[in-house]
Design an enzyme around this catalytic site. Structure first.
Site, short mmCIF file in Angstrom:
data_model
loop_
_atom_site.label_atom_id
_atom_site.label_comp_id
_atom_site.label_asym_id
_atom_site.label_seq_id
_atom_site.Cartn_x
_atom_site.Cartn_y
_atom_site.Cartn_z
N ILE A 112 0.82 -1.22 0.00
CA ILE A 112 0.00 0.00 0.00
C ILE A 112 0.85 1.26 0.00
O ILE A 112 0.32 2.37 -0.11
CB ILE A 112 -0.97 0.04 1.20
CG1 ILE A 112 -0.21 -0.19 2.51
CG2 ILE A 112 -2.12 -0.93 1.03
CD1 ILE A 112 -1.03 0.14 3.74
N GLY B 211 7.73 2.95 2.37
CA GLY B 211 8.23 3.66 3.54
C GLY B 211 9.73 3.89 3.39
O GLY B 211 10.32 3.53 2.37
N GLU B 212 10.27 4.48 4.40
CA GLU B 212 11.68 4.84 4.38
C GLU B 212 12.59 3.62 4.33
O GLU B 212 13.62 3.60 3.68
CB GLU B 212 11.95 5.64 5.66
CG GLU B 212 13.34 6.09 5.83
CD GLU B 212 13.55 6.51 7.27
OE1 GLU B 212 14.69 6.40 7.72
OE2 GLU B 212 12.56 6.94 7.93
N PHE B 213 12.13 2.53 5.01
CA PHE B 213 12.98 1.35 5.13
C PHE B 213 12.51 0.20 4.25
O PHE B 213 13.12 -0.87 4.25
CB PHE B 213 13.01 0.87 6.58
CG PHE B 213 13.66 1.86 7.51
CD1 PHE B 213 12.89 2.72 8.27
CD2 PHE B 213 15.05 1.93 7.61
CE1 PHE B 213 13.50 3.63 9.12
CE2 PHE B 213 15.66 2.83 8.46
CZ PHE B 213 14.88 3.69 9.21
N LYS C 212 4.81 -2.84 8.10
CA LYS C 212 5.97 -2.14 7.55
C LYS C 212 7.12 -3.12 7.54
O LYS C 212 7.39 -3.77 8.56
CB LYS C 212 6.35 -0.95 8.43
CG LYS C 212 5.52 0.27 8.20
CD LYS C 212 6.13 1.41 8.99
CE LYS C 212 5.35 2.68 8.77
NZ LYS C 212 5.93 3.82 9.48
N ASP D 203 7.60 16.44 13.76
CA ASP D 203 7.25 16.40 12.33
C ASP D 203 5.73 16.25 12.16
O ASP D 203 5.26 15.41 11.39
CB ASP D 203 7.98 15.24 11.65
CG ASP D 203 7.90 15.35 10.14
OD1 ASP D 203 7.48 16.42 9.62
OD2 ASP D 203 8.24 14.36 9.46
P1 AMP Z 1 5.52 5.69 6.56
O1 AMP Z 1 6.81 5.76 5.91
O2 AMP Z 1 5.48 4.99 7.85
O3 AMP Z 1 4.91 7.05 6.72
O4 AMP Z 1 4.49 4.88 5.59
C1 AMP Z 1 4.41 5.09 4.22
C2 AMP Z 1 3.00 5.03 3.71
O5 AMP Z 1 2.39 3.80 4.06
C3 AMP Z 1 2.14 6.07 4.34
O6 AMP Z 1 2.20 7.30 3.67
C4 AMP Z 1 0.77 5.46 4.22
O7 AMP Z 1 0.22 5.68 2.97
C5 AMP Z 1 1.05 3.99 4.37
N1 AMP Z 1 0.83 3.55 5.75
C6 AMP Z 1 1.71 3.57 6.75
N2 AMP Z 1 1.15 3.10 7.90
C7 AMP Z 1 -0.12 2.77 7.59
C8 AMP Z 1 -1.23 2.22 8.30
N3 AMP Z 1 -1.11 1.92 9.60
N4 AMP Z 1 -2.37 2.02 7.66
C9 AMP Z 1 -2.49 2.34 6.37
N5 AMP Z 1 -1.52 2.85 5.62
C10 AMP Z 1 -0.32 3.07 6.22
#
Ligand code: AMP
Length: 885
Positions: free
Chosen positions: A561, A564-566, A587, A680
């Protein structure tokens, strides 16, 4: 001798003397003689003493005596009488009595009447008689005898003393009649009244009320023969404004009043009232205080009530149950009641009209005594606004909107479903920490939870209530070593859900055992503080302590979906043993990571794992024992807030947007309470679930400095998301909850503009400069002024001047409770150009616009200054109305 004319009042009774003169023609053998009394004071007497000769008949007669009003006269005779035994040779002739006679006539024409015309009153004998010895010793044995006789038939009478052979000296004769003297009884005045003719007669007298009084029952008394008042009947009462004092009606003083003649004395004006003049029959109310027509004068003046509060609606299809709390101020009255006003509103407009007659209210719509009403037969899928007015007996004197509370709702909304599971986390002596899951079907934004609890052995009715916005609560002040029963229920705008089934937990005697490693007792409160995982010597220890290890067999990955950074972010399902299956976000840490990257990645889990709040992303657990390493959190169907808003531009009501802001503020309050600074906060780092609940996320430790997409390198190195960051954090890295508040203000702006980019396409450098010069973002289109005002407060230059998150939550709650305050917007301006940035009301200066030249300089167009001035645009006020064209 005349002795009349005087009155005296022996024992309260009044005696009136009549003038008596003795007539010389009838003296016969009576002689006028002066003698000395015992005190050697000369007194005049009439004497007779023909004791040696038989058949004496000597008369001493008075002149005619006018009886006046007398009906019965009294004759008091003082005399001395010689003991016959002390006189030698008088046996057979000497007497020791004399006779008293009278003759009635209308004038003095009977002066020479024959003695036979006189009627005898009595024979008078002496109690004591004197002898030769007494004369020698100068002892005067004075006798006093009183006789009385009725004298009604004529206007006067004569008296006569007949001597029949005694040795007498008459020392005095008083003739008098008796009166009942003027008297006041029961505030009625009774005049002087002469007694009746008979010794047993009573004279009935009617009294008249004293000044400033009125008859309650005819006042009467009887004047007895002895001159005494008897048997008072009836009474008078002082008029209003007067009180009885010393048998008079005296006026009430200033500040006092007496309203009814049947009241006691004058009374001080009751609370919140005054009287300015003497003799007040009531007191006037102080300004702002009132009295209803039926309020007794003794009642304090009162005020209309304040508004009811805590209005909660519970929608059930086309019915709604409204419940509220009594107003904080009843205005000092006991006749508090409530009126319900129902308005049907057209969706997304301000247009409302009164509800139709077919709407039913139970028990009723007006004059409700209870703090609940159910409303039935509403139309389906329709917006309604209900106002609950608190009213009392004086409301009509000062009706104001302050007395109403309102709620807006949509029919067919259902309350949240039941909370299924309540668990206890920490148990200490007198405190139980509970947490629970969100209801399966929240059916809206959960505004709060209510925990009801009571001692297991006690009656359920003696319960207590704790309210919380999070899915946990510390229940304090419990009795150690006692079992308690807990029920939890959730509330949304549609009202409360059902209470959960009972959950039983017991307190112990134990020590502090809190999952997070910090627990301080300060001011009798247990405060939980966030622990930086990087303060652990071994960060893996922090991960073990704050995040639960999940077995990969419980996880089903479904789709990617996001990135992410990692590594990738996936959605999937988690089924833990004994729990229902739930949707989760997973993640992952991409292959080939270093140990430091692994720790950085997992540090986010050790941070999130310390939090437990409905507006903070919830950590389910981590997978560290096998690859890929994963962080499992709750799944947020609507992903990040900025994207979500852009996708739904203009689709939400203001109340829904404020609900979103409120949720975020509540999450941030929780973080600041735990001393966690986010650094942030931005719409892109807020996640939204299917119920529109917003949760703060993105707690990675490194991203603020390294991987923040918005981050700009500052002069001191490190990346900072300039547009969201407070000036002091940009300039000298002072990151605090107050700098989070600044960022929160920017997120507010993002929300109200449906995801507009803060400061549009201005460069980071220009943003820093503009902020430094005091300019602030203007209100987005249709943004309520109250919200923009709150944004400006979040952007105060001095961080101490910015509101705290707790204050922001309170302010938003207030706005939600009073939706009318959200109606005022900045007008129908189109999305403003940066040129309309507002100058912040900072450092005490009033908001003002700079010059045209200054503004052009800020936006880098100073070369056009002349064009503006030649076209006549010399002030920013004249520039503002210009269209883009
Ligand atoms: P992050 O790098 O943790 O901000 O995650 C990257 C992307 O994953 C976010 O911009 C969301 O679109 C999606 N995402 C992260 N955590 C969730 C979650 N708990 N539920 C749904 N989408 C998520």
């Amino acid at each position: 001798k005349e002795v009349g004319g005087e009155t005296w009042q022996p024992g309260g009774r009044e005696k009136v003397c009549l003038s008596v003169c003795f007539g010389a023609p009838h003296h016969q053998l009576w002689e006028e003689v002066s003698i000395m009394d015992e005190k050697n004071i000369p007194i005049r007497t009439y004497q007779v003493c023909n004791v040696m000769e038989p058949n004496q008949n000597n008369w001493l007669r008075t002149h005619w005596i006018r009886r006046g009003p007398a009906q019965r006269i009294y004759i008091e005779i003082k005399f001395t009488l010689r003991d016959c035994n002390s006189l030698p040779g008088v046996i057979g002739t000497c007497k020791e009595t004399f006779n008293l006679y009278y003759l009635e006539s209308d004038s003095d024409n009977e002066r020479y009447a024959h003695e036979s015309h006189f009627a005898k009153i009595d024979t008078v004998a002496a109690d004591e008689s004197f002898t030769q010895v007494d004369i020698g010793d100068r002892i005067m044995k004075l006798n006093t005898e009183v006789r009385d006789v009725g004298v009604q038939s004529h206007t006067g009478f004569y008296l006569a003393f007949q001597d029949v052979g005694a040795c007498i000296a008459l020392v005095s004769v008083h003739v008098f009649y008796k009166k009942c003297p003027l008297a006041v009884r029961n505030l009625a005045q009774f005049p002087d009244t002469v007694t009746g003719a008979d010794t047993s007669s009573l004279v009935e007298v009617r009294g008249s009320c004293v000044n400033h009084s009125e008859e309650q029952e005819i006042p009467k008394m009887y004047c007895g023969a002895d001159g005494e008042w008897l048997v008072p009947i009836g009474n008078c009462l002082c008029n209003p404004g007067y009180e009885e004092r010393n048998e008079q009606c005296q006026v009430c003083k200033v500040g006092y009043y007496r309203s009814l003649s049947s009241d006691g004395g004058c009374r001080k004006c009751p609370l919140h009232s005054y009287s300015m003049k003497e003799g007040a029959t009531s007191c006037d109310c102080d300004k702002g205080y009132y009295r209803s027509e039926t309020d007794p004068a003794a009642m304090p003046c009162t005020r209309p009530p304040s508004a009811p509060h805590n209005l909660i609606s519970n929608v059930n299809e086309t019915s709604v149950l409204l419940e509220w709390s009594a107003p904080l101020s009843s205005g000092g009255r006991g006749d508090l009641a409530y009126n319900v006003v129902c308005k049907q509103c057209v969706r997304d407009t301000q247009r409302c009209m009164p509800c139709g007659d077919d709407v039913r209210y139970s028990p009723q719509r007006l004059s409700l005594r209870s703090t609940r009403v159910s409303v039935h037969q509403l139309q389906a899928h329709t917006n309604y606004t209900f106002q609950i007015w608190a009213v009392n007996g004086v409301s009509k004197h000062s009706p104001s909107l302050e007395q109403a509370v309102s709620v807006t709702l949509t029919t067919n909304q259902a309350a949240p479903s039941t909370v299924m599971m309540v668990q206890s986390k920490d148990i200490i002596r007198d405190t139980l920490s509970l947490f629970w899951d969100e209801p399966d079907k929240p059916n809206g934004v959960i505004l709060e939870y209510e925990v009801k609890y009571y001692e297991k052995d006690q009656n359920e009715r003696s319960y207590r209530i704790v309210k919380t916005t999070s899915r946990s609560a510390d229940i304090k002040d419990l009795t150690p070593l006692t079992s308690y029963v807990f029920h939890v229920r959730a509330r949304t705008a549609a009202g409360y859900g059902e209470f959960s089934a009972p959950f039983e937990f017991s307190t112990n005697t134990g020590e502090c055992r809190v999952r997070s490693s910090c627990c301080w007792r300060s001011h009798e409160l247990w405060v939980r503080i966030y622990v930086d995982p990087f303060t652990y010597e071994d960060p893996n220890q922090a991960i073990r302590e704050f995040a639960k290890e999940i077995n990969t067999s419980c996880i089903k990955i479904e789709k990617v979906i996001g990135i992410g950074e990692f590594g990738e972010v996936c959605s999937g399902r988690l089924k833990l043993p004994g729990k229902r299956e739930i949707c989760v976000a997973i993640k992952t840490l991409k292959a080939g990571f270093t140990e430091q990257q692994r720790l950085d990645f997992l540090s986010e889990a050790s941070v999130i794992g310390q939090f437990d709040h409905p507006n903070i992303i919830h950590l389910e657990g981590v997978v560290t024992k096998c690859k890929p390493v994963m962080i499992i959190t709750e799944y947020m169907e609507n992903s990040s807030l900025d994207m979500f808003l852009r996708k739904n531009d203009g689709r939400f009501t203001v109340i829904q947007l404020v609900g979103i802001l409120r949720g975020m503020a509540s999450g941030m309050k929780y973080l600041s309470d735990m001393s966690y600074v986010h650094r942030d906060l931005a719409a892109r780092n807020i996640l939204v679930n299917s119920n529109l609940v917003c949760k703060v996320s993105d707690f990675g430790m490194s991203r603020v400095l390294e991987d923040e997409p918005e981050g700009a390198y500052t002069t001191r190195g490190g990346k900072i998301p300039i547009r969201w960051t407070a000036p002091e954090a940009i300039t000298y890295r002072k990151f605090t909850s107050a700098s989070d508040v600044w960022s929160y203000g920017i997120v507010m702006w993002e929300v109200m503009s449906y995801g507009e980019r803060p400061y549009w396409d201005m460069s980071n450098q220009d943003v820093i400069k503009a902020i430094e010069e005091g300019y602030r973002l203007p209100p987005p289109m249709e943004c309520p002024l109250a919200l923009h005002q709150l944004m400006l407060e979040c952007w105060m230059r001095e961080r101490a001047d910015r509101p705290k998150f707790s204050q922001i939550v309170n302010m938003l709650d207030k706005l939600i409770r009073n939706p009318a305050t959200l109606k005022r917007t900045a007008g129908d301006a189109s999305r403003p150009h940066p040129s309309t940035l507002r100058h912040a009301p900072s450092e005490g200066s009033a908001p003002s616009l700079g010059s045209v030249d200054e503004w052009l300089k800020i936006i880098g167009l100073e070369q056009y200054g002349e064009n503006f001035s030649t076209a006549g645009f010399c002030s920013l006020e004249s520039v503002l109305p210009m269209s883009h064209e």
